[in-house]
Design an enzyme around this catalytic site. Structure first.
Site, PDB file in Angstrom:
ATOM      1  N   HIS A  49       0.665  -1.184   0.050  1.00 48.86           N
ATOM      2  CA  HIS A  49       0.119  -0.127   0.047  1.00 48.86           C
ATOM      3  C   HIS A  49       0.762   1.177  -0.003  1.00 48.86           C
ATOM      4  O   HIS A  49       1.599   1.515   1.020  1.00 48.86           O
ATOM      5  CB  HIS A  49      -1.040   0.068   1.233  1.00 48.86           C
ATOM      6  CG  HIS A  49      -1.840   1.064   1.167  1.00 48.86           C
ATOM      7  ND1 HIS A  49      -3.150   1.204   0.698  1.00 48.86           N
ATOM      8  CD2 HIS A  49      -1.518   2.481   1.617  1.00 48.86           C
ATOM      9  CE1 HIS A  49      -3.536   2.493   0.604  1.00 48.86           C
ATOM     10  NE2 HIS A  49      -2.722   3.213   1.386  1.00 48.86           N
ATOM     11  N   ASN A  90      -2.938   8.171 -12.406  1.00 50.65           N
ATOM     12  CA  ASN A  90      -3.534   9.514 -11.723  1.00 50.65           C
ATOM     13  C   ASN A  90      -3.059   9.491 -10.353  1.00 50.65           C
ATOM     14  O   ASN A  90      -3.199   8.685  -9.747  1.00 50.65           O
ATOM     15  CB  ASN A  90      -5.059   9.121 -11.795  1.00 50.65           C
ATOM     16  CG  ASN A  90      -5.564   8.724 -13.202  1.00 50.65           C
ATOM     17  OD1 ASN A  90      -4.921   9.405 -14.127  1.00 50.65           O
ATOM     18  ND2 ASN A  90      -6.806   8.290 -13.285  1.00 50.65           N
ATOM     19  N   THR A  98      -9.007   8.544  -7.879  1.00 47.33           N
ATOM     20  CA  THR A  98     -10.376   8.078  -7.033  1.00 47.33           C
ATOM     21  C   THR A  98      -9.781   7.089  -6.015  1.00 47.33           C
ATOM     22  O   THR A  98     -10.847   7.145  -5.104  1.00 47.33           O
ATOM     23  CB  THR A  98     -11.463   7.793  -8.012  1.00 47.33           C
ATOM     24  OG1 THR A  98     -10.837   6.380  -8.628  1.00 47.33           O
ATOM     25  CG2 THR A  98     -11.428   8.885  -8.814  1.00 47.33           C
ATOM     26  N   HIS A 101      -4.627   4.505  -3.625  1.00 46.09           N
ATOM     27  CA  HIS A 101      -3.519   3.201  -3.735  1.00 46.09           C
ATOM     28  C   HIS A 101      -2.902   3.428  -4.798  1.00 46.09           C
ATOM     29  O   HIS A 101      -3.687   3.597  -5.690  1.00 46.09           O
ATOM     30  CB  HIS A 101      -4.455   1.959  -3.423  1.00 46.09           C
ATOM     31  CG  HIS A 101      -3.463   0.733  -3.235  1.00 46.09           C
ATOM     32  ND1 HIS A 101      -3.624  -0.264  -1.955  1.00 46.09           N
ATOM     33  CD2 HIS A 101      -2.987   0.130  -4.066  1.00 46.09           C
ATOM     34  CE1 HIS A 101      -2.926  -1.243  -2.269  1.00 46.09           C
ATOM     35  NE2 HIS A 101      -2.186  -0.915  -3.368  1.00 46.09           N
ATOM     36  N   HIS A 103      -1.864   2.660  -8.319  1.00 44.58           N
ATOM     37  CA  HIS A 103      -2.031   1.887  -9.374  1.00 44.58           C
ATOM     38  C   HIS A 103      -1.977   2.451 -10.742  1.00 44.58           C
ATOM     39  O   HIS A 103      -1.686   3.669 -11.000  1.00 44.58           O
ATOM     40  CB  HIS A 103      -3.691   1.411  -9.224  1.00 44.58           C
ATOM     41  CG  HIS A 103      -4.544   2.442  -9.190  1.00 44.58           C
ATOM     42  ND1 HIS A 103      -4.852   3.412  -8.280  1.00 44.58           N
ATOM     43  CD2 HIS A 103      -5.506   2.694 -10.236  1.00 44.58           C
ATOM     44  CE1 HIS A 103      -5.710   4.240  -8.380  1.00 44.58           C
ATOM     45  NE2 HIS A 103      -6.239   3.922  -9.658  1.00 44.58           N
ATOM     46  N   HIS A 105      -3.290   2.390 -14.965  1.00 42.89           N
ATOM     47  CA  HIS A 105      -4.281   2.002 -15.898  1.00 42.89           C
ATOM     48  C   HIS A 105      -3.403   1.513 -17.073  1.00 42.89           C
ATOM     49  O   HIS A 105      -2.797   2.321 -17.738  1.00 42.89           O
ATOM     50  CB  HIS A 105      -5.172   3.181 -16.111  1.00 42.89           C
ATOM     51  CG  HIS A 105      -5.979   3.537 -15.062  1.00 42.89           C
ATOM     52  ND1 HIS A 105      -7.413   3.320 -14.885  1.00 42.89           N
ATOM     53  CD2 HIS A 105      -5.799   4.483 -13.916  1.00 42.89           C
ATOM     54  CE1 HIS A 105      -7.826   3.804 -13.853  1.00 42.89           C
ATOM     55  NE2 HIS A 105      -6.821   4.515 -13.143  1.00 42.89           N
TER      56      HIS A 105
END
Length: 117
Positions: A49, A90, A98, A101, A103, A105
């Site tokens: 995390h 992002n 949004t 954590h 990540h 895309h």
């Protein structure tokens, strides 16, 4: 700071809630996005995390190499090598993040425009 115990992506990583898992490595899990914006829309989620990419710091080189490798593998597996794909991270509110954590895309299967919006 975000509480990792309440994090939906931590729960997916820990297999506490179901997700459509495409691939898994030592540091990442790749799932299909539940709200896709393209025919192929995957999330490469850090198993550890971090609230955002800004928190990765010391592991950045290792993570970067693995992320780039995963993107290449996904491009081959999802037939996106010839036509291309988009990778986006992002970060924070103005960047469109949004889920707190880290990540990535991975999107393919249609033509993307610039600027992204």
């Amino acid at each position: 700071m975000h509480n990792a115990n309440d994090c939906i992506f931590c729960k997916i990583v820990n297999k506490e809630i179901p997700a459509d898992i495409v691939k898994e490595t030592a540091n990442f899990i790749v799932i299909k996005d539940i709200n896709p914006v393209s025919p192929i829309h995957l999330l490469i989620i850090s198993k550890r995390h971090y609230n955002s990419i800004l928190d990765v710091k010391g592991e950045g080189e290792i993570y970067g190499n693995e992320i780039f490798g995963l993107c290449g593998e996904l491009a081959v597996e999802f037939n996106a090598v010839d036509k291309g794909f988009r990778v986006a991270i992002n970060t924070k509110e103005d960047g469109g993040q949004t889920v707190d954590h880290m990540h990535i895309h991975f999107m393919a299967g249609r033509r993307f425009t610039w600027p992204p919006g």
